[in-house]
Design an enzyme around this catalytic site. Structure first.
Site, PDB file in Angstrom:
ATOM      1  N   GLU A  53       2.473  -1.730  12.223  1.00 38.27           N
ATOM      2  CA  GLU A  53       1.659  -2.914  11.946  1.00 38.27           C
ATOM      3  C   GLU A  53       0.298  -2.831  12.628  1.00 38.27           C
ATOM      4  O   GLU A  53      -0.716  -3.176  12.034  1.00 38.27           O
ATOM      5  CB  GLU A  53       2.375  -4.198  12.397  1.00 38.27           C
ATOM      6  CG  GLU A  53       3.583  -4.581  11.549  1.00 38.27           C
ATOM      7  CD  GLU A  53       3.213  -5.115  10.163  1.00 38.27           C
ATOM      8  OE1 GLU A  53       2.023  -5.292   9.859  1.00 38.27           O
ATOM      9  OE2 GLU A  53       4.145  -5.347   9.355  1.00 38.27           O
ATOM     10  N   ASP A  71      -3.908 -11.378   9.335  1.00 38.40           N
ATOM     11  CA  ASP A  71      -2.814 -10.959  10.212  1.00 38.40           C
ATOM     12  C   ASP A  71      -3.391 -10.616  11.579  1.00 38.40           C
ATOM     13  O   ASP A  71      -4.422  -9.935  11.666  1.00 38.40           O
ATOM     14  CB  ASP A  71      -2.103  -9.732   9.628  1.00 38.40           C
ATOM     15  CG  ASP A  71      -1.449 -10.026   8.285  1.00 38.40           C
ATOM     16  OD1 ASP A  71      -1.088 -11.191   8.042  1.00 38.40           O
ATOM     17  OD2 ASP A  71      -1.313  -9.079   7.481  1.00 38.40           O
TER      18      ASP A  71
END
Ligand SMILES: *[C@@H]1O[C@H](CO)[C@@H](O)[C@H](O)[C@H]1NC(C)=O
Length: 148
Positions: A53, A71
């Site tokens: 991620e 994000d």
């Protein structure tokens, strides 16, 4: 003078990049914060998710044009549902946290919110990186030789 300039640039780059964890440093920190086995997710799996991620970078951000959300941080937590960045349409802020707090060198807020995310029915499936890089994979490499 040159040394000062160098120091200035170094500080600037530190400010912009934030903290990039070493692999074992992150493994130890996540363990200390109670992530090993949280909701049945192993420490190695959390490490795999963080790797893919954010590449262990606390300041990682990625904008999603479709939902006009962003994000944030080491676990790439999304502003549509979990944190407040003041610019995401129909945001819910289920973690009751400012998204900028999820970018701090001190990852305790990011971990707390990740625990909230994984506590929802979808669990670890919330993370796309888990599906693409961690599910049904040998994830032991992410904690190897870390003494955790
Ligand atoms: C990180 O932040 C938490 C509160 O959010 C605090 O309790 C903890 O002591 C901090 N850790 C460090 C290493 O500063």
């Amino acid at each position: 003078m040159k040394a000062l300039l160098f120091l200035g640039l170094l500080l600037l780059s530190v400010t912009v990049q934030g903290k990039i964890f070493q692999r074992c440093e992150l493994a130890r920190t996540l363990k200390k914060l109670g992530m090993d086995g949280f909701k049945g997710v192993s420490l190695a799996t959390w490490m795999c998710v963080a790797k893919w991620e954010s590449d262990y970078n606390t300041r990682a951000t990625n904008y999603n044009p479709g939902s006009r959300s962003t994000d944030y941080g080491i676990f790439q937590i999304n502003s549509r549902y979990w944190c407040n960045d003041g610019k995401t349409p129909r945001a819910e802020n289920a973690c009751h946290v400012s998204c900028s707090e999820l970018l701090q060198d001190n990852i305790s807020q990011a971990v707390k919110c990740a625990k909230r995310v994984v506590s929802d029915p979808q669990g670890i499936k919330a993370w796309v990186a888990w599906k693409t890089h961690c599910r049904n994979k040998d994830v032991s490499q992410y904690v190897r030789n870390c003494g955790v």
